[in-house]
Design a protein around this motif. Sequence first.
Motif, PDB file in Angstrom:
ATOM      1  N   GLY A  68       0.789  -1.219   0.000  1.00  7.97           N
ATOM      2  CA  GLY A  68       0.000   0.000   0.000  1.00  7.97           C
ATOM      3  C   GLY A  68       0.824   1.274   0.000  1.00  7.97           C
ATOM      4  O   GLY A  68       0.378   2.318   0.464  1.00  7.97           O
ATOM      5  N   VAL A  69       2.049   1.197  -0.552  1.00 11.32           N
ATOM      6  CA  VAL A  69       2.929   2.362  -0.653  1.00 11.32           C
ATOM      7  C   VAL A  69       3.372   2.506  -2.108  1.00 11.32           C
ATOM      8  O   VAL A  69       3.192   1.602  -2.911  1.00 11.32           O
ATOM      9  CB  VAL A  69       4.165   2.237   0.288  1.00 11.32           C
ATOM     10  CG1 VAL A  69       3.725   2.168   1.745  1.00 11.32           C
ATOM     11  CG2 VAL A  69       5.013   1.019  -0.063  1.00 11.32           C
ATOM     12  N   ASP A  70       3.969   3.644  -2.439  1.00 12.57           N
ATOM     13  CA  ASP A  70       4.400   3.880  -3.822  1.00 12.57           C
ATOM     14  C   ASP A  70       5.830   3.452  -4.098  1.00 12.57           C
ATOM     15  O   ASP A  70       6.218   3.313  -5.251  1.00 12.57           O
ATOM     16  CB  ASP A  70       4.238   5.362  -4.177  1.00 12.57           C
ATOM     17  CG  ASP A  70       2.777   5.733  -4.349  1.00 12.57           C
ATOM     18  OD1 ASP A  70       1.967   4.862  -4.734  1.00 12.57           O
ATOM     19  OD2 ASP A  70       2.444   6.911  -4.098  1.00 12.57           O
ATOM     20  N   GLU A  71       6.624   3.273  -3.054  1.00 14.40           N
ATOM     21  CA  GLU A  71       8.024   2.922  -3.247  1.00 14.40           C
ATOM     22  C   GLU A  71       8.370   1.685  -2.423  1.00 14.40           C
ATOM     23  O   GLU A  71       8.108   1.638  -1.221  1.00 14.40           O
ATOM     24  CB  GLU A  71       8.922   4.088  -2.848  1.00 14.40           C
ATOM     25  CG  GLU A  71      10.354   3.903  -3.286  1.00 14.40           C
ATOM     26  CD  GLU A  71      11.170   5.161  -3.063  1.00 14.40           C
ATOM     27  OE1 GLU A  71      12.320   5.028  -2.609  1.00 14.40           O
ATOM     28  OE2 GLU A  71      10.660   6.266  -3.335  1.00 14.40           O
ATOM     29  N   LEU A  72       8.982   0.722  -3.071  1.00 14.34           N
ATOM     30  CA  LEU A  72       9.333  -0.534  -2.412  1.00 14.34           C
ATOM     31  C   LEU A  72      10.572  -0.352  -1.544  1.00 14.34           C
ATOM     32  O   LEU A  72      11.619   0.083  -2.035  1.00 14.34           O
ATOM     33  CB  LEU A  72       9.596  -1.615  -3.464  1.00 14.34           C
ATOM     34  CG  LEU A  72       9.879  -3.016  -2.946  1.00 14.34           C
ATOM     35  CD1 LEU A  72       8.646  -3.591  -2.245  1.00 14.34           C
ATOM     36  CD2 LEU A  72      10.290  -3.931  -4.090  1.00 14.34           C
ATOM     37  N   PRO A  73      10.480  -0.672  -0.262  1.00 15.95           N
ATOM     38  CA  PRO A  73      11.683  -0.628   0.574  1.00 15.95           C
ATOM     39  C   PRO A  73      12.580  -1.821   0.243  1.00 15.95           C
ATOM     40  O   PRO A  73      12.090  -2.926   0.030  1.00 15.95           O
ATOM     41  CB  PRO A  73      11.129  -0.721   1.999  1.00 15.95           C
ATOM     42  CG  PRO A  73       9.795  -1.379   1.851  1.00 15.95           C
ATOM     43  CD  PRO A  73       9.286  -1.054   0.483  1.00 15.95           C
ATOM     44  N   HIS A  74      13.871  -1.607   0.183  1.00 11.72           N
ATOM     45  CA  HIS A  74      14.817  -2.681  -0.135  1.00 11.72           C
ATOM     46  C   HIS A  74      15.525  -3.113   1.138  1.00 11.72           C
ATOM     47  O   HIS A  74      16.017  -2.282   1.889  1.00 11.72           O
ATOM     48  CB  HIS A  74      15.840  -2.205  -1.179  1.00 11.72           C
ATOM     49  CG  HIS A  74      15.190  -1.752  -2.435  1.00 11.72           C
ATOM     50  ND1 HIS A  74      14.646  -2.631  -3.346  1.00 11.72           N
ATOM     51  CD2 HIS A  74      14.959  -0.519  -2.932  1.00 11.72           C
ATOM     52  CE1 HIS A  74      14.122  -1.960  -4.343  1.00 11.72           C
ATOM     53  NE2 HIS A  74      14.292  -0.672  -4.117  1.00 11.72           N
ATOM     54  N   ASP A  75      15.575  -4.408   1.368  1.00 14.32           N
ATOM     55  CA  ASP A  75      16.177  -4.920   2.601  1.00 14.32           C
ATOM     56  C   ASP A  75      17.507  -5.633   2.362  1.00 14.32           C
ATOM     57  O   ASP A  75      18.111  -6.153   3.286  1.00 14.32           O
ATOM     58  CB  ASP A  75      15.210  -5.841   3.335  1.00 14.32           C
ATOM     59  CG  ASP A  75      14.811  -7.065   2.518  1.00 14.32           C
ATOM     60  OD1 ASP A  75      15.423  -7.318   1.456  1.00 14.32           O
ATOM     61  OD2 ASP A  75      13.888  -7.776   2.937  1.00 14.32           O
TER      62      ASP A  75
END
Length: 155
Positions: free
Chosen positions: A124-131
């Motif tokens: 539900g966000v516009d930018e994917l967090p990278h782990d």
Amino acid sequence: MTVTQRRGRRIMMTPGELDAFLTTQRTCRVATVSADGAPHVSTLWFVWDGGSLWLYSVVRSRRSADLRRDPRAAVVVDTGEEYDELRGVELSGSVESVGEVPRTGELCAELDLPETLFARKHFGVDELPHDGRHAWLRLTPRKTVSWDFRKLTPP
């Protein structure tokens, strides 16, 4: 996408139905071939861009190890509880890695669309967090088989 279905044409999804189904579903089952030749099936979130299925896989998973060694995969996306509700798609072909492994967010224009679709669909966000633990795999199917058992029931 090549549809090579010979049997079950009566319940086969149209290209539009197939696209809508893959766009809205969240979870798939990915079948790979293990080092000893045994099949391995695992569940994973995905996104569909209209021509390819994108998998965001943990780099240190058995699935990722299998696909690095042998890129052949079959993926099933399905839904339904009762017989006359069953719908699904099987996509098969070779998987390719896209972007850096593991993914840390370096610029990669090829990943702009799948990352945006994935972030919106699953978080539900516009930018994917990278782990730094996942990598992108793209399956552009060589063979597609679909079914929609709702078509067997008269309206």
